[in-house]
Design a protein around this motif. Structure first.
Motif, short mmCIF file in Angstrom:
data_model
loop_
_atom_site.label_atom_id
_atom_site.label_comp_id
_atom_site.label_asym_id
_atom_site.label_seq_id
_atom_site.Cartn_x
_atom_site.Cartn_y
_atom_site.Cartn_z
N THR A 210 -5.94 4.93 3.98
CA THR A 210 -6.04 3.87 4.53
C THR A 210 -4.66 3.30 5.22
O THR A 210 -3.99 3.28 4.73
N ALA B 207 -8.23 4.72 -0.58
CA ALA B 207 -9.20 3.56 -0.81
C ALA B 207 -10.17 4.42 -1.51
O ALA B 207 -10.45 5.27 -1.41
N ASP C 1 -8.93 -1.78 6.60
CA ASP C 1 -8.23 -1.27 5.85
C ASP C 1 -6.59 -2.95 5.94
O ASP C 1 -6.30 -3.21 4.31
#
Length: 992
Positions: free
Chosen positions: A363, A261, A371
């Motif tokens: 993640t 991410a 997540d």
């Protein structure tokens, strides 16, 4: 006194009372408790007709140990609310309760098994539950006695218990309302999990402590880009050689990684290593993608000496990248992390920050709430990468790599069977193993240790993890088909509207706290993988998927059978072999269904108490709602929260009209109490040394809306305040000795001083009632204590002492003053009774010693509004200001040892003509406790005493002329000229 002068000491009306100076509370309080029990005070109050009910619903403590000071604070506050509401004319009900199910009790029984070398899993579930029930029963008896010792009134002989058969039946019934309204579902998502206790935990069952974690910086190699839109600002060949660096403090979650991410609001760049230290895992020429703000610190962590920034990389470009898993291609991994159609996507997320790390977050949707939510949001992108349908995309992103005991599943390549957390709560080998494998594959950029706040189970004190596991949830955003739409169609809507429209918050900040929690919270996880609790009374169809419409059995007749069985046999019956067939036979085919054996989150138990306490009990509430819930601030995420969610799903609104929250208890230095620090204060210790009333007074004197401090010095100060108040009450009682109604004087006939005291009482009556109505116990006590200390002891009692002691029984002044004392008695005892329950009973019984007598059986007397006299109060404000100058002048002479008593003085007071007229209307010498006084409007001579804030008043000291009266001690010219030797005219008349 001359040798031939008679001894007049036995002619003075000195105070007479059995009320002792020393309270002896620790020894005497148990006798009053026994008296109240014998009288049945609580039940007798319920018999008073025509009263408006007021219900404080008790938040149930756990039945698993002795009380701590936080318990005492909570229960005393509740008792002050109930008693004050009752004495102001309500029917104030208080049904104490206990939370009996759940992990704390179950854990205690497991500890007993472990001490004997036994395994809980080998014990019959019903037998285990019965041991838990017996354990809870024992502690309920202990805690009940400890709560009663605090002076707390209530229905102690009939409390509510969440393990009572009816309670368990109602909890199951309330759960089945969610089953029937469609909000219950089984899902798979990461939840807070305790490997030591092998169960999911609610947020309220988690506490945060410092913990040292492994931290790693890991390379995720760029594997490709979306061919439709190749980035133009960075050379494609350089990108294929690049790696994104992530940072994490949970290396054990890397095997479950499914994405990386980034935050679109952060600036990112492409960096080239030009020189690295010999021990660095990085070499010259490596291309790395990092957040610009974190690039320098990250590169230094990886022992990079020199680097250059090649170019920026935009959010759109980052979103096009796909990465390889760090273990991709690892020999011995059996291709587990080698994905044919699947690459690790780079996903935009607002939870990524540039405060620390690299600007990229690894993640794992199976091991983190953020997540998971990110992957729910990005399901479409996930499906395209995997070339699968949307319905399968999220399920495939989730892994089941971690077992309930905190170990990797046995068949996980490289790491199978290794523990993240060991059964004793210590760290297992998983983190180190993952770090070693990262180093072996060349993906480890840097490593280290980090001390930070980390979640722990509040029971086992062991670290917890996020673990993906099938659980039962209540959907809080799904419209409910139950017809209760006044405050919204979903649980969240109803809760937020209830918070804003239906509930009064004390303090007001409580509203914002619960509102923000409800506004942002996910679906409610109801299930726990434990044995001691109310089971999730539902059945699932064999072979059906959770998304199938017939997955859950929704049958009202089945539900009714379950409720009936629980009412008669307790929830234990759910775990008796053959129960499924017994319940389903004749309604559906038992062989088609599986029975769910998870138990409910204990917060669902306590959240349901409104149903079997407020709704079902005769002494509950006619509308099933509480006037007040009162708990500590932690219950915004606990009982206030779960009760709100539960009731909004079953009643359509909040179960309470008011919520009051108090702070935590700290030591005198503001430190959190801890046995290891030796700074705890046990309620019983305070009671043994000072008495429960001192503990209650500590609560009343403190601002409970913030954290409260307690310790030896604070308790000494509290005890000193108590002694001062006790002395005031003792003076009042002593000077009421022998008082009867025949002695009373009508208010209109009283001297102004007495009418001023009544004016103050009328003011206080309004302030006390308003304070109690707003639960401002600190404000109530401060006002009463100041009144008793300043207006009574230091002024009124001091002035009228002469009349009490020396005036004759028929003296109008003395009769008026004693009438006021009687009025004061009835108000002070009832106003203070909710706070000082034992002492006010002692004071009351001193005058009304009957067998059936108790201050707690009476109401606060109504105070006539006509006692308020603003004009009189303003006049006496001026008189008291002048008096203050006089007493100041006398104190100078007393300090200089010119006089020993103010009665030796007859000062001249110089005031304005208007003030002279005002003082002429009262016996000003008596008010100043001097033998005489001269009030003059002439200009004050040089050197007269004055005070800066009363500039129009000056006092010239003068000795009183005459001889000291041997009876009243006033110095007067006429002493010795009367029938009785050595006395003044007033005393001579009294002597007859």
């Amino acid at each position: 006194m001359c040798a031939d002068t008679p001894d007049y000491s036995n002619t003075v009306f000195l105070p007479e009372t059995q009320f002792p100076m020393r309270a002896g509370l620790p020894q005497r309080e148990p006798d009053w408790l026994a008296r109240w029990q014998r009288l049945g005070v609580y039940d007798r109050l319920r018999q008073k007709p025509g009263r408006t009910p007021f219900t404080l619903h008790d938040g149930p403590p756990y039945a698993n140990g002795h009380l701590h000071i936080g318990h005492a604070l909570n229960k005393i506050l509740k008792d002050m609310v109930v008693r004050s509401q009752q004495m102001m004319g309500k029917d104030a009900r208080y049904i104490p309760g206990w939370d009996c199910h759940g992990l704390p009790i179950e854990w205690k029984i497991e500890e007993q098994y472990r001490a004997k070398g036994l395994n809980k899993d080998n014990v019959d579930t019903v037998a285990f539950r019965q041991e838990c029930r017996k354990f809870a029963e024992g502690w309920i008896d202990v805690q009940r006695d400890e709560f009663k010792r605090l002076g707390v009134t209530g229905a102690w002989d009939r409390p509510y218990l969440t393990m009572d058969y009816h309670a368990e039946a109602v909890i199951a019934e309330e759960f089945m309302k969610f089953l029937m309204n469609g909000s219950l579902y089984q899902g798979s998502k990461p939840v807070m999990w305790s490997p030591v206790e092998k169960t999911a935990l609610a947020e309220a069952e988690v506490e945060y402590h410092d913990h040292t974690s492994h931290q790693v910086w890991v390379r995720f190699k760029v594997e490709g880009v979306n061919p439709v839109d190749v980035p133009k600002s960075v050379d494609i060949e350089e990108l294929f050689d690049a790696s994104i660096i992530i940072w994490t403090t949970t290396p054990w979650t890397i095997p479950s990684n499914r994405g990386v991410a980034f935050n679109p609001t952060i600036s990112y760049g492409v960096y080239k290593v030009t020189e690295a230290n010999q021990n660095s895992s990085t070499k010259s020429g490596d291309i790395l993608i990092l957040a610009d703000a974190l690039a320098e610190t990250t590169l230094e962590k990886g022992d990079v000496v020199k680097w250059e920034r090649l170019d920026k990389i935009s959010s759109a470009q980052l979103s096009e990248l796909v990465l390889a898993h760090p273990f991709s291609g690892r020999e011995g991994a059996e291709g587990y992390w080698d994905f044919d159609n699947y690459m690790i996507p780079v996903l935009a997320a607002d939870f990524v920050t540039e405060d620390t790390g690299t600007g990229f977050v690894h993640t794992a949707p199976s091991h983190g709430a953020d997540d998971y939510d990110l992957f729910v949001k990005e399901t479409a992108k996930w499906a395209i990468l995997r070339n699968i349908d949307h319905a399968s995309a999220l399920a495939e992103a989730l892994t089941y790599n971690v077992e309930p005991d905190g170990s990797y599943r046995a068949d996980l390549p490289l790491f199978g069977g290794q523990h993240i957390i060991l059964p004793d709560g210590k760290e297992g080998p998983a983190n180190v193993s993952v770090i070693k494998q990262l180093a072996y594959t060349g993906a480890l950029f840097a490593k280290g240790k980090l001390k930070h706040s980390y979640p722990h189970s509040w029971r086992s004190k062991a670290p917890v993890i996020y673990r993906n596991t099938p659980q039962w949830f209540v959907a809080i955003d799904k419209p409910l088909n139950d017809g209760m739409t006044t405050y919204g169609e979903t649980i969240r809507q109803r809760a937020l509207n209830s918070i804003n429209q239906l509930v009064t918050w004390t303090p007001a900040t409580g509203r914002n706290r619960l509102h923000s929690m409800i506004e942002a919270r996910p679906d409610w996880v109801l299930s726990r993988q434990r044995a001691w609790g109310v089971p999730l009374t539902c059945f699932v169809k064999k072979g059906a998927k959770p998304t199938d419409p017939d997955f859950l059995l929704r049958n009202p007749q089945v539900n009714a059978r379950i409720i009936d069985a629980f009412e008669k046999e307790s929830a234990d019956v759910w775990f008796v072999q053959g129960f499924k067939d017994r319940i389903l036979t004749g309604l559906v085919d038992p062989s088609q269904y599986e029975q769910v054996f998870d138990v409910l989150d204990v917060w669902f138990d306590s959240g349901s108490t409104h149903a079997f306490v407020l709704r079902d009990r005769a002494d509950g509430s006619s509308d099933g709602l509480a006037d007040l819930y009162l708990e500590g601030t932690d219950q915004h995420r606990g009982w206030f929260h779960s009760s709100m969610l539960q009731a909004c799903g079953t009643k359509g609104r909040a179960p309470y009209r008011g919520v009051l929250t108090h702070g935590f208890t700290l030591d005198e230095k503001g430190m959190k109490m801890s046995k290891s620090l030796g700074n705890t204060v046990a309620p019983q210790q305070v009671i043994d040394e000072y008495g429960a009333d001192i503990l209650r007074l500590w609560v009343a004197q403190a601002d409970y809306t913030v954290d409260l401090r307690i310790g030896k010095e604070i308790l000494k100060g509290t005890a000193d305040s108590y002694r001062r108040l006790r002395n005031t009450l003792r003076f009042l009682l002593g000077n009421l000795s022998g008082f009867t109604d025949a002695e009373k004087v009508a208010v209109k006939d009283m001297p102004e001083l007495e009418r001023w005291v009544l004016h103050r009482l009328a003011e206080l009556d309004q302030q006390v009632r308003e304070g109690y109505a707003q639960y401002d116990f600190q404000g109530v006590f401060q006002k009463l204590f100041t009144f008793a200390s300043t207006d009574l002891s230091a002024l009124y009692f001091d002035i009228r002492r002469d009349a009490f002691y020396c005036d004759g029984p028929e003296s109008h002044t003395r009769r008026s003053a004693r009438t006021v004392l009687d009025i004061l008695f009835h108000r002070l005892t009832t106003w203070l009774a909710p706070i000082l329950v034992f002492t006010m009973e002692e004071v009351w019984l001193e005058r009304y010693p009957g067998e059936e007598s108790s201050v707690h059986l009476v109401d606060m007397p109504e105070t006539p509004a006509e006692w308020l006299d603003a004009g009189l109060a303003a006049k006496w404000d001026d008189i008291r200001a002048v008096r203050r100058v006089v007493t100041g002048a006398l104190e100078v002479q007393r300090t200089a040892k010119i006089i020993g008593s103010s009665l030796e003085a007859a000062p001249a007071v110089h005031v304005t003509p208007a003030m002279k007229s005002l003082l002429g209307s009262v016996a000003f010498a008596d008010l100043c406790i001097t033998s005489d006084i001269l009030v003059s409007d002439a200009i004050a001579p040089e050197g007269a005493f004055s005070l800066g804030d009363v500039p129009e008043v000056a006092v010239l000291f003068q000795m009183a002329p005459g001889t000291k009266c041997e009876r009243c001690w006033k110095v007067l010219p006429d002493v010795g000229t009367h029938k009785h030797a050595g006395v003044c005219a007033r005393c001579d008349g009294v002597l007859g």
